[in-house]
Design a protein around this motif. Structure first.
Motif, mmCIF file in Angstrom:
data_model
loop_
_atom_site.group_PDB
_atom_site.id
_atom_site.type_symbol
_atom_site.label_atom_id
_atom_site.label_comp_id
_atom_site.label_asym_id
_atom_site.label_seq_id
_atom_site.Cartn_x
_atom_site.Cartn_y
_atom_site.Cartn_z
ATOM 1 N N VAL A 11 0.850 -1.202 0.000
ATOM 2 C CA VAL A 11 0.000 0.000 0.000
ATOM 3 C C VAL A 11 0.881 1.246 0.000
ATOM 4 C CG1 VAL A 11 -1.708 1.323 1.322
ATOM 5 C CG2 VAL A 11 -2.002 -1.150 1.026
ATOM 6 N N ALA A 12 1.955 1.227 0.758
ATOM 7 C CA ALA A 12 2.888 2.359 0.764
ATOM 8 C C ALA A 12 3.493 2.560 -0.629
ATOM 9 C CB ALA A 12 3.983 2.144 1.803
ATOM 10 N N ALA A 13 3.855 1.483 -1.290
ATOM 11 C CA ALA A 13 4.401 1.574 -2.656
ATOM 12 C C ALA A 13 3.351 2.130 -3.614
ATOM 13 C CB ALA A 13 4.890 0.204 -3.121
ATOM 14 N N GLU A 14 2.118 1.747 -3.405
ATOM 15 C CA GLU A 14 1.026 2.274 -4.221
ATOM 16 C C GLU A 14 0.911 3.777 -4.015
ATOM 17 O OE1 GLU A 14 -2.745 3.794 -5.299
ATOM 18 O OE2 GLU A 14 -2.139 3.536 -3.215
ATOM 19 N N ARG A 15 1.084 4.232 -2.780
ATOM 20 C CA ARG A 15 1.058 5.675 -2.476
ATOM 21 C C ARG A 15 2.182 6.413 -3.224
ATOM 22 N NH1 ARG A 15 -3.062 4.767 -1.032
ATOM 23 N NH2 ARG A 15 -4.139 5.163 0.901
ATOM 24 N N VAL A 16 3.350 5.798 -3.282
ATOM 25 C CA VAL A 16 4.463 6.405 -4.022
ATOM 26 C C VAL A 16 4.100 6.495 -5.506
ATOM 27 C CG1 VAL A 16 6.872 6.104 -4.733
ATOM 28 C CG2 VAL A 16 6.206 5.734 -2.337
ATOM 29 N N ALA A 17 3.493 5.452 -6.043
ATOM 30 C CA ALA A 17 3.062 5.482 -7.449
ATOM 31 C C ALA A 17 2.044 6.596 -7.670
ATOM 32 C CB ALA A 17 2.474 4.133 -7.851
ATOM 33 N N GLU A 18 1.132 6.769 -6.727
ATOM 34 C CA GLU A 18 0.162 7.868 -6.807
ATOM 35 C C GLU A 18 0.867 9.216 -6.869
ATOM 36 O OE1 GLU A 18 -2.793 8.184 -3.741
ATOM 37 O OE2 GLU A 18 -3.306 6.071 -3.917
ATOM 38 N N LEU A 19 1.881 9.382 -6.031
ATOM 39 C CA LEU A 19 2.599 10.656 -5.997
ATOM 40 C C LEU A 19 3.330 10.931 -7.306
ATOM 41 C CD1 LEU A 19 3.914 10.639 -2.329
ATOM 42 C CD2 LEU A 19 2.021 11.998 -3.282
ATOM 43 N N VAL A 20 3.841 9.881 -7.941
ATOM 44 C CA VAL A 20 4.498 10.044 -9.240
ATOM 45 C C VAL A 20 3.472 10.516 -10.272
ATOM 46 C CG1 VAL A 20 5.626 8.792 -11.141
ATOM 47 C CG2 VAL A 20 6.353 8.409 -8.765
ATOM 48 N N VAL A 21 2.314 9.865 -10.298
ATOM 49 C CA VAL A 21 1.255 10.263 -11.227
ATOM 50 C C VAL A 21 0.787 11.677 -10.905
ATOM 51 C CG1 VAL A 21 -1.118 9.772 -11.966
ATOM 52 C CG2 VAL A 21 0.506 7.893 -11.674
ATOM 53 N N ALA A 22 0.608 11.971 -9.621
ATOM 54 C CA ALA A 22 0.138 13.291 -9.209
ATOM 55 C C ALA A 22 1.117 14.390 -9.622
ATOM 56 C CB ALA A 22 -0.091 13.327 -7.701
ATOM 57 N N ARG A 23 2.389 14.144 -9.469
ATOM 58 C CA ARG A 23 3.393 15.144 -9.851
ATOM 59 C C ARG A 23 3.338 15.412 -11.355
ATOM 60 N NH1 ARG A 23 8.966 14.604 -7.201
ATOM 61 N NH2 ARG A 23 7.763 15.620 -5.586
ATOM 62 N N ARG A 24 3.238 14.342 -12.133
ATOM 63 C CA ARG A 24 3.139 14.503 -13.591
ATOM 64 C C ARG A 24 1.862 15.261 -13.958
ATOM 65 N NH1 ARG A 24 2.152 9.234 -15.739
ATOM 66 N NH2 ARG A 24 -0.013 9.815 -15.507
ATOM 67 N N ASN A 25 0.748 14.885 -13.313
ATOM 68 C CA ASN A 25 -0.523 15.539 -13.609
ATOM 69 C C ASN A 25 -0.539 16.992 -13.141
ATOM 70 O OD1 ASN A 25 -1.333 13.158 -14.753
ATOM 71 N ND2 ASN A 25 -2.760 12.613 -13.128
ATOM 72 N N ALA A 26 0.122 17.278 -12.027
ATOM 73 C CA ALA A 26 0.199 18.666 -11.551
ATOM 74 C C ALA A 26 0.913 19.531 -12.581
ATOM 75 C CB ALA A 26 0.899 18.735 -10.202
ATOM 76 N N PHE A 30 -0.913 22.669 -14.267
ATOM 77 C CA PHE A 30 -0.324 23.998 -14.105
ATOM 78 C C PHE A 30 0.041 24.609 -15.460
ATOM 79 C CE2 PHE A 30 0.978 22.782 -9.581
ATOM 80 C CZ PHE A 30 -0.071 23.496 -9.014
ATOM 81 N N SER A 31 0.445 23.765 -16.415
ATOM 82 C CA SER A 31 0.772 24.278 -17.750
ATOM 83 C C SER A 31 -0.471 24.756 -18.487
ATOM 84 C CB SER A 31 1.492 23.199 -18.580
ATOM 85 O OG SER A 31 0.579 22.211 -19.017
ATOM 86 N N ARG A 32 -1.635 24.428 -17.961
ATOM 87 C CA ARG A 32 -2.907 24.860 -18.539
ATOM 88 C C ARG A 32 -3.620 25.848 -17.610
ATOM 89 N NH1 ARG A 32 -1.104 20.589 -20.582
ATOM 90 N NH2 ARG A 32 -1.670 19.786 -22.615
ATOM 91 N N ALA A 33 -2.835 26.594 -16.849
ATOM 92 C CA ALA A 33 -3.342 27.637 -15.935
ATOM 93 C C ALA A 33 -4.093 27.055 -14.740
ATOM 94 C CB ALA A 33 -4.197 28.662 -16.675
#
Length: 171
Positions: A11-26, A30-33
């Motif tokens: 589950v912790a590893a899944e959280r890290v994967a979420e953060l990777v996706v979240a960073r990319r999506n952020a 942000f590039s779209r205002a």
């Protein structure tokens, strides 16, 4: 208990994967205002989830909680279902999904995937996981404390997200 530690680490590893996706999506939003809302509660949310994982390991070990198959296996199934729902949400929202509240002004609300049925299905996954993960190894104190704390936090988070979406959504 070693198998349970592996589940919590997964589950912790899944959280890290979420953060990777979240960073990319952020970066994409942000590039779209995109505009971020609710920065004040985000560190509390991160701390709550990290503490949950730690307490899931600590309570069974320190309090000698046994594994009870009649409770543990169904709770483990709920944890797996919560992960499936979470990633269905991630897939449905695509680049708009994030662990933060970042909205692109003028973007339409997503009505696909689990969002056809619920306004905030990701939070249902969180609620289920917060209760079920500790109960998979009889950590009832952790399940109780973190379920209550999570309910308080989600009250703040959902209000923040609803306000941000209402402000950004087209008329």
């Amino acid at each position: 208990m070693p198998w349970y530690a592996l589940v919590v680490l997964a589950v912790a590893a899944e959280r890290v994967a979420e953060l990777v996706v979240a960073r990319r999506n952020a970066a994409w939003t942000f590039s779209r205002a995109g505009v971020e809302h609710g920065r004040d509660h985000y560190p509390v949310m991160v701390a709550l989830h990290m503490a949950l994982l730690a307490c899931c390991l600590l309570e069974p070990a320190l309090a000698g909680r046994p594994f009870l198959p009649v409770l543990g296996w169904p709770m483990l199934a709920f944890v797996v279902l919560a992960q499936a729902l979470r990633w269905w949400c991630v897939t449905a929202l695509g680049p708009y999904w994030n662990t933060r509240v970042i909205v692109v002004p003028g973007a339409r609300l997503v009505g696909a995937g689990p969002y056809r049925f619920l306004r905030h299905p990701n939070y249902l996954a969180v609620v289920v996981e917060v209760a079920a993960l500790p109960l998979a190894h009889c950590a009832w104190l952790t399940a109780t404390v973190f379920t209550v704390a999570n309910a308080v936090l989600l009250t703040v988070r959902v209000r923040c997200e609803n306000a941000a979406l209402a402000q950004a959504a087209p008329a």
